[in-house]
Design a protein around this motif. Structure first.
Motif, short mmCIF file in Angstrom:
data_model
loop_
_atom_site.label_atom_id
_atom_site.label_comp_id
_atom_site.label_asym_id
_atom_site.label_seq_id
_atom_site.Cartn_x
_atom_site.Cartn_y
_atom_site.Cartn_z
N ILE A 1 0.83 -1.21 0.00
CA ILE A 1 0.00 0.00 0.00
C ILE A 1 0.86 1.26 0.00
O ILE A 1 0.60 2.20 -0.75
N THR A 2 1.90 1.29 0.83
CA THR A 2 2.68 2.54 0.91
C THR A 2 3.50 2.78 -0.35
O THR A 2 3.64 3.92 -0.80
N PHE A 3 4.04 1.72 -0.95
CA PHE A 3 4.81 1.91 -2.19
C PHE A 3 3.88 2.26 -3.35
O PHE A 3 4.25 3.05 -4.22
N ASP A 4 2.68 1.71 -3.38
CA ASP A 4 1.76 2.08 -4.45
C ASP A 4 1.32 3.54 -4.32
O ASP A 4 1.19 4.25 -5.31
N ILE A 5 1.09 3.98 -3.09
CA ILE A 5 0.72 5.38 -2.87
C ILE A 5 1.85 6.31 -3.31
O ILE A 5 1.64 7.26 -4.07
N THR A 6 3.06 6.04 -2.84
CA THR A 6 4.18 6.92 -3.16
C THR A 6 4.54 6.85 -4.63
O THR A 6 4.90 7.86 -5.25
N GLY A 7 4.44 5.66 -5.22
CA GLY A 7 4.70 5.54 -6.65
C GLY A 7 3.74 6.39 -7.45
O GLY A 7 4.13 7.06 -8.42
N ASP A 8 2.46 6.39 -7.06
CA ASP A 8 1.47 7.19 -7.76
C ASP A 8 1.72 8.68 -7.59
O ASP A 8 1.60 9.47 -8.52
N LEU A 9 2.09 9.08 -6.37
CA LEU A 9 2.33 10.50 -6.10
C LEU A 9 3.62 11.01 -6.75
O LEU A 9 3.70 12.17 -7.14
N MET A 10 4.63 10.15 -6.82
CA MET A 10 5.93 10.59 -7.35
C MET A 10 6.07 10.33 -8.83
O MET A 10 6.58 11.17 -9.59
N LEU A 11 5.62 9.17 -9.30
CA LEU A 11 5.89 8.75 -10.67
C LEU A 11 4.65 8.74 -11.56
O LEU A 11 4.73 8.42 -12.74
N GLY A 12 3.50 9.06 -10.96
CA GLY A 12 2.28 9.14 -11.75
C GLY A 12 1.57 7.83 -11.96
O GLY A 12 0.56 7.76 -12.67
N GLU A 13 2.07 6.76 -11.35
CA GLU A 13 1.42 5.46 -11.44
C GLU A 13 1.88 4.58 -10.28
O GLU A 13 3.03 4.67 -9.84
N PRO A 14 0.98 3.74 -9.74
CA PRO A 14 1.37 2.84 -8.65
C PRO A 14 2.28 1.73 -9.19
O PRO A 14 2.39 1.52 -10.40
N PHE A 15 2.92 1.01 -8.28
CA PHE A 15 3.80 -0.09 -8.67
C PHE A 15 3.01 -1.35 -9.03
O PHE A 15 3.59 -2.32 -9.50
N GLY A 16 1.72 -1.36 -8.76
CA GLY A 16 0.91 -2.52 -9.08
C GLY A 16 0.97 -3.62 -8.05
O GLY A 16 0.48 -4.74 -8.29
N SER A 17 1.55 -3.34 -6.89
CA SER A 17 1.67 -4.37 -5.86
C SER A 17 0.31 -4.80 -5.33
O SER A 17 0.07 -5.99 -5.10
N LEU A 18 -0.59 -3.84 -5.11
CA LEU A 18 -1.93 -4.18 -4.62
C LEU A 18 -2.69 -5.01 -5.65
O LEU A 18 -3.34 -6.00 -5.32
N LYS A 19 -2.59 -4.59 -6.88
CA LYS A 19 -3.30 -5.29 -7.95
C LYS A 19 -2.83 -6.73 -8.09
O LYS A 19 -3.63 -7.67 -8.22
N ASP A 20 -1.50 -6.92 -8.06
CA ASP A 20 -0.92 -8.24 -8.27
C ASP A 20 -0.81 -9.06 -6.98
O ASP A 20 -0.57 -10.27 -7.03
N GLY A 21 -0.91 -8.38 -5.83
CA GLY A 21 -0.78 -9.07 -4.55
C GLY A 21 0.61 -9.61 -4.30
O GLY A 21 0.80 -10.61 -3.61
#
Length: 519
Positions: free
Chosen positions: A195-215
């Motif tokens: 959750i925290t890397f997806d949030i920061t990825g979205d805020l910094m790079l414009g897209e989440p890392f997909g960790s939540l989606k892929d589990g």
């Protein structure tokens, strides 16, 4: 045969020039080492400070302990034995009081400022400083000015929708695991990273890392800890002047490659985000607001600009600092809640009484929960995301720290874990008791609460403090509103971890159950 042996002995005669030179060199080396030991123990200006003798004569004990992982525990033991100020190396002094935190890291006139110790703040892989590694004050001030806008409370409100959407996605994914019969063996430490890397990825790079989606953990995140270990090794090696030039070459090639891959992936993603422009309100748009430069160089403090390489370094930093530290705190908080059932029950009752539905949980409403805030403060105290100190250099002329005069060029720091677990600062320091922060329990009336500085203090305090608190409150509320959580037996000793700048967190295995009834 005897004659040949005699000839050989004559060749290596003790009177030969080569042997004499070697012997002289060895004698000088031994004499110098003996002088250094005697000086450090008895004549150094720091000899007045208590501490273990072996640590006073060489940097090696502290560095070996740091690289092996238990430095935070060793420093705590030292402070418990010797007091609030301890000499931990020939030129290093450690403090564990709130007064020391204020004086080491607080606001001072420029000529009295305690500058960062370069040996502890390694330049990123591309050789260009970010806001944390910048020793130079002007560079730090320029970076902070560019980033402060996006981390303001007003801008944070504008990011709430994005953050809530990702947290809701996590809740949905966890509920699916429960429905699929996998709720008895969930690694919440990994999900806190998701959750925290997806949030920061979205805020910094414009897209989440997909960790939540892929589990599952993104490969870039998996390489994070190896990258941090590489930085730790570089930090130790650069403290030896004769090793600085080849410090990175001494790191094992596999570890160095992981560090390079880790940095380059972040830089690539940052470049892709730059190409999409500044219209989307996020971290990068704040940096791009006044443009960025392809030219490297020294910019003035009042210039509102970063170079592309500085943006690469900043992306690397913000993703780590904005994700790993928050995930660490959340993991520790969940662990201690599960291990302290009365605290868990009181917190769950507060959350489920305050909110009648999941949709009611917002930044503003979560911030109003007094016991939740006390739980977070206690989690920061007992399991600080950055356990060891942030070194500073005493300026010319020396300075007073917590009532102790410290000579110039001495390295000083306030130790987080050692301060927060000290009985001189906190009553029952190893017990998880959020009530100490409510002001209602007389047992904790004498706690030195100012000693808790997990985000540091002064002009270089953590710029992301408000974001971290908002994320933590929202995630805890939604987790315990929707689920009953208990740790599994394999998590019994979860808190016994090594530290390499960051905690080396193992899996936090828990049992998740949907709450039996909603109030």
């Amino acid at each position: 045969m005897a004659a040949k042996f005699q000839n050989m002995m004559e060749i290596v005669s003790l009177e030969s020039p080569g042997v004499l030179i070697l012997g002289s060199a060895v004698s000088i080396f031994i004499a110098w080492q003996l002088y250094t030991v005697i000086y450090n123990l008895y004549f150094s200006p720091l000899s007045k400070f208590p501490g273990p003798k072996l640590w006073a004569i060489s940097q090696l004990p502290s560095q070996i302990t740091f690289l092996s992982g238990p430095l935070h525990l060793k420093l705590l033991a030292m402070h418990n034995r010797y007091g609030p100020v301890v000499r931990t190396a020939p030129n290093v002094v450690s403090f564990n009081s709130g007064e020391a935190f204020k004086e080491i890291y607080g606001y001072r006139p420029d000529h009295l400022r305690f500058e960062k110790h370069r040996g502890a703040y390694v330049v990123p892989y591309n050789g260009v400083d970010h806001i944390v590694s910048a020793v130079n004050h002007e560079t730090h001030a320029r970076h902070r000015r560019l980033l402060s806008h996006v981390f303001s409370e007003r801008e944070l409100k504008g990011q709430e929708g994005l953050i809530r959407t990702l947290v809701d996605t996590m809740i949905i994914k966890l509920r699916e695991k429960v429905w699929d019969g996998e709720g008895n063996n969930v690694d919440l430490a990994s999900w806190m990273n998701f959750i925290t890397f997806d949030i920061t990825g979205d805020l910094m790079l414009g897209e989440p890392f997909g960790s939540l989606k892929d589990g599952k953990t993104h490969p870039w995140v998996e390489s994070l800890f190896d990258s941090v270990k590489a930085l730790a090794v570089v930090g130790v090696l650069t403290q030896y002047p004769f090793l600085q030039a080849m410090a990175r070459k001494l790191i094992p090639k596999s570890l160095s490659q992981k560090e390079a891959d880790h940095f380059n992936f972040g830089a690539q993603k940052a470049d892709q985000r730059l190409e999409r422009g500044a219209e989307r309100p996020d971290f990068m748009s704040a940096i791009m607001k006044n443009g960025f430069s392809e030219k490297e160089g020294r910019y003035q403090e009042n210039e509102k600009i970063m170079s592309r390489s500085e943006i690469h370094s900043t992306a690397f930093l913000l993703i780590i600092a904005g994700s790993e530290t928050t995930a660490t705190l959340l993991s520790g908080c969940i662990y201690y809640l599960c291990k302290t059932q009365p605290v868990m029950e009181r917190l769950v009752n507060e959350i489920r009484t305050a909110f009648k539905s999941d949709e009611e949980i917002t930044f503003n409403e979560a911030e109003k929960l007094q016991y939740l805030n006390a739980v977070i403060e206690e989690s920061l105290r007992i399991y600080p995301p950055i356990p060891v100190g942030l070194p500073r250099i005493i300026p010319a002329g020396g300075a007073s720290v917590a009532g102790h005069y410290v000579p110039e060029n001495t390295v000083v720091s306030g130790q987080h874990y050692a301060a927060y677990h000290s009985p001189t600062n906190f009553t029952l320091p190893d017990s998880f008791i959020p009530e100490r922060w409510l002001g209602t329990d007389p047992r904790f009336a004498d706690d030195k609460k100012f000693a808790l500085q997990p985000f540091s203090t002064g002009p270089r305090n953590c710029i992301g403090k408000h974001l971290a608190y908002a994320e933590i409150r929202l995630i805890i509320c939604k987790l315990f509103f929707n689920f009953d959580i208990n740790t599994n037996p394999e998590a019994t000793n979860w808190k016994d971890q090594k530290v390499h700048f960051l905690w080396d967190r193992p899996p936090l295995m828990v049992t998740l159950k949907e709450r039996a009834a909603k109030n």
